[in-house]
Write a protein that holds these residues in place. Structure first.
Motif, short mmCIF file in Angstrom:
data_model
loop_
_atom_site.label_atom_id
_atom_site.label_comp_id
_atom_site.label_asym_id
_atom_site.label_seq_id
_atom_site.Cartn_x
_atom_site.Cartn_y
_atom_site.Cartn_z
N THR A 72 0.81 -1.22 0.00
CA THR A 72 0.00 0.00 0.00
C THR A 72 0.84 1.27 0.00
N GLY B 130 -2.11 -3.91 -1.23
CA GLY B 130 -2.31 -4.37 0.15
C GLY B 130 -1.03 -4.96 0.69
N TYR B 131 -1.16 -5.78 1.74
CA TYR B 131 0.02 -6.37 2.37
C TYR B 131 -0.01 -7.89 2.36
#
Length: 297
Positions: A104, A132-133
């Motif tokens: 992100t 995202g992660y």
């Protein structure tokens, strides 16, 4: 042989049920009716003369035979994904879809601008960005390229280093006037240190000596952009990647602290499967990204 295509379809349907452990969820994921899905699994069990699922009113579990089929289908599905990916990258022109998964923070700071500039050069390129992660498994997913922050890129992938970076501590001038400036990591104990709820232990090193500080603050936020905004408003001290806070340092809204200490060091890498080395669109994009960062280093 003429029935094999139906048998393979039933194996594929079964693998989705086995993955979801729910007929309703599997049917929804596949876009088919629950009754059709159930009839196909029943037919597969009849053809194989063995039970693959243990059904109850509330749950679905796999038998030993079901576990064996699911394991084999994982490999088959991965091979199909790899084949489709390779076929998609056989074109010589820079066109088509690039699927990228990226963290992100990096994406907010750089990725959208990079993709936009690349599309100006190659208007037939499209992007599918997963931000995202969650670290996607490139070998078993449809993604072509991953951007990752790591010191140890995977050995089974092509990895190209984009830039090194480290975390730094910073706060607004207003906060430092009101609360004072910490001169050592232990001074942070007396300050309002804002962070992700799971990242409250801050590690520092200097001249080979390391120390870990358990920080405390009145604002825990699992979003780096919100933490940055709170720090700029004078709420407290943050620890973040230098590339994310650099604009705020440049305009004076934040001040770097504890500059004699090294905090977490890492690097950003481009990572992709070795089978895609010859892809024209992927090579063009990775070369463009590397040159983009080289001109800004």
């Amino acid at each position: 042989m003429h029935k094999m295509h139906k048998r393979f379809e039933r194996y594929a349907l079964f693998s989705e049920v086995a993955k979801q452990l729910s007929f309703s969820k599997a049917a929804e994921s596949l876009g088919i009716s629950r009754s059709y899905l159930s009839s196909q699994i029943n037919q597969l069990e009849h053809e194989l003369a063995t039970s693959l699922l243990i059904r109850s009113t509330r749950s679905v579990r796999l038998t030993a035979a079901g576990e064996k089929i699911l394991a084999k289908m994982h490999g088959i599905n991965a091979s199909i994904l790899e084949l489709e990916k390779e076929l998609d990258h056989t074109k010589s022109e820079v066109s088509g879809l690039l699927r990228i998964t990226a963290p992100t923070i990096f994406s907010h700071r750089f990725l959208v601008d990079i993709c936009h500039q690349f599309q100006q050069l190659h208007p037939d390129i499209e992007f599918d960005l997963d931000i995202g992660y969650n670290r996607q498994d490139l070998a078993n997913s449809h993604f072509d390229l991953a951007i990752r922050a790591t010191n140890t890129p995977p050995d089974n992938m092509v990895a190209k280093k984009l830039m090194p970076y480290q975390h730094i501590c910073c706060a607004s001038p207003d906060y430092l006037i009101r609360k004072g400036t910490p001169l050592t990591p232990s001074d942070l104990i007396e300050h309002n240190c804002m962070s992700d709820p799971n990242l409250r232990q801050w590690q520092f090193s200097k001249q080979g000596n390391s120390e870990q500080i358990s920080t405390h603050g009145d604002m825990l936020i699992s979003d780096n952009q919100l933490l940055l905004a709170a720090a700029e408003k004078g709420k407290g001290i943050i620890k973040m990647p230098c590339y994310l806070v650099q604009p705020a340092l440049d305009n004076g809204s934040l001040v770097q602290l504890l500059q004699d200490y090294v905090i977490a060091e890492s690097a950003i890498y481009l990572i992709y499967p070795p089978q895609l080395r010859s892809s024209a669109k992927l090579s063009a994009f990775t070369d463009f990204m590397q040159q983009w960062f080289e001109t800004r280093s």
